[in-house]
Scaffold this active site. Sequence first.
Site, PDB file in Angstrom:
ATOM      1  N   THR A  14       0.822  -1.219   0.000  1.00 15.70           N
ATOM      2  CA  THR A  14       0.000   0.000   0.000  1.00 15.70           C
ATOM      3  C   THR A  14       0.851   1.261   0.000  1.00 15.70           C
ATOM      4  O   THR A  14       0.481   2.278  -0.604  1.00 15.70           O
ATOM      5  CB  THR A  14      -0.926  -0.017   1.236  1.00 15.70           C
ATOM      6  OG1 THR A  14      -1.813  -1.128   1.105  1.00 15.70           O
ATOM      7  CG2 THR A  14      -1.739   1.248   1.358  1.00 15.70           C
ATOM      8  N   SER A  57       1.411  -7.438  -1.027  1.00 12.54           N
ATOM      9  CA  SER A  57       2.133  -8.438  -0.241  1.00 12.54           C
ATOM     10  C   SER A  57       1.480  -9.817  -0.180  1.00 12.54           C
ATOM     11  O   SER A  57       2.172 -10.792   0.083  1.00 12.54           O
ATOM     12  CB  SER A  57       2.458  -7.903   1.149  1.00 12.54           C
ATOM     13  OG  SER A  57       1.336  -7.906   1.986  1.00 12.54           O
ATOM     14  N   THR A  89       1.541  -4.436   4.270  1.00 11.68           N
ATOM     15  CA  THR A  89       1.399  -4.800   5.681  1.00 11.68           C
ATOM     16  C   THR A  89       0.724  -6.157   5.893  1.00 11.68           C
ATOM     17  O   THR A  89       0.872  -6.747   6.960  1.00 11.68           O
ATOM     18  CB  THR A  89       0.577  -3.725   6.418  1.00 11.68           C
ATOM     19  OG1 THR A  89      -0.682  -3.592   5.758  1.00 11.68           O
ATOM     20  CG2 THR A  89       1.294  -2.398   6.440  1.00 11.68           C
ATOM     21  N   ASP A  90       0.010  -6.643   4.864  1.00 15.22           N
ATOM     22  CA  ASP A  90      -0.742  -7.892   5.069  1.00 15.22           C
ATOM     23  C   ASP A  90       0.151  -9.043   5.516  1.00 15.22           C
ATOM     24  O   ASP A  90      -0.294  -9.926   6.252  1.00 15.22           O
ATOM     25  CB  ASP A  90      -1.471  -8.303   3.775  1.00 15.22           C
ATOM     26  CG  ASP A  90      -2.629  -7.373   3.433  1.00 15.22           C
ATOM     27  OD1 ASP A  90      -2.924  -6.461   4.223  1.00 15.22           O
ATOM     28  OD2 ASP A  90      -3.234  -7.567   2.352  1.00 15.22           O
TER      29      ASP A  90
HETATM   30  N1  ASP Z   1      -2.884  -5.388   0.559  1.00  9.83           N
HETATM   31  C1  ASP Z   1      -1.784  -4.535   0.887  1.00  9.83           C
HETATM   32  C2  ASP Z   1      -0.514  -5.323   0.863  1.00  9.83           C
HETATM   33  O1  ASP Z   1      -0.264  -6.040   1.824  1.00  9.83           O
HETATM   34  C3  ASP Z   1      -1.990  -3.919   2.195  1.00  9.83           C
HETATM   35  C4  ASP Z   1      -0.827  -3.096   2.654  1.00  9.83           C
HETATM   36  O2  ASP Z   1       0.139  -2.903   1.995  1.00  9.83           O
HETATM   37  O3  ASP Z   1      -0.936  -2.613   3.751  1.00  9.83           O
HETATM   38  O4  ASP Z   1       0.230  -5.193  -0.069  1.00  9.83           O
END
Ligand code: ASP
Length: 327
Positions: A14, A57, A89-90
């Site tokens: 993100t 991610s 973050t995932d």
């Molecule tokens: N879906 C995103 C990812 O993990 C969420 C994020 O980056 O926070 O790439």
Amino acid sequence: MSLPRLLFLSLGGTITMVPSAGGGIAPKLGAAELVASVPDLAEVAQIEARSLFRLPSPSLTYVHLVEVAKAIEEGFAQGFDGAVVIQGTDTIEESAFLLDVLVGGDKPVVITGAMRGADAPGADGPANLLAAARVAASPLSRGLGTLAVLNYDIHAARFVQKSHTALPSAFLSPLVGSIGTVIEGTPQFYVRVARTPTLSTKGGPPVPVALMKAAMGDDGRVYGALPGLGYAGVVIEGMGAGHVPADVAPILGELAAKVPVVLASRSMTGPVFTKTYGYPGAEIDLINRGLTPAGYLSGLKARLLLGLVLREGKDAGRVKSAFAAYQ
Ligand code: ASP
């Protein structure tokens, strides 16, 4: 005095995302653009920025992360003082743990990301990048393994979990709390963690390990099929302190005779027990049937450790000693 040298590696997430033509946000920005967007970074470190991937991610794999670990090892051999990994973050809690186990030595490895897209009002990416750089550049961060830095909190890789789908405060270490905080631009550590044993990147990525969750009324019919699907090991998240329905215990015992089975907990946090409950399906029964307790590692982290240990083949002694470091 010259500034420390930091290697910034971006993988996507993100923090790199902006609105896409197809609707929604998608990864776009590279490491150099991210670094350029935070001018204060120039006062913290000399930064070399590399964009290894531009992925959300959930699409990162073990193979990507072993590549990241190798790039960090090479960077450290070339004289970088620390590394910052930028990703979605995932899966930060998994990547952080893999890097913690795979990258040896004392130099800081810091992983960060953002909960809000790069163009969103109140985007948290820039503050997280700056805090991550400050932690990676600090001599106080040496010897702590991989750290996750978000929302000014500093977490040890073995404890950190994503605990909310949306908030910038999503990252918690429910078992112990964060080990430090970035205050007035300076990392402060309140406790120090000892390093756990590392495993070489030369052995390649983890082998496939299934992660299963015990649930009320489940009869365990799926477990017998797992070795035939090519899984080299299984992690079962038991109920509470590490429990399954009585009828499932013999099925897990049969499974453990074929592939290593590790017992974690589906509870948000807390170690699995080893010597308290004496009923069929409880931890004493399951351990007697050959399961290895995961200690305080979450199922997600236990799965990665088991997959790394099993790269060298099935060896019950090696599995037990790898998990003993987390009891
Ligand atoms: N879906 C995103 C990812 O993990 C969420 C994020 O980056 O926070 O790439």
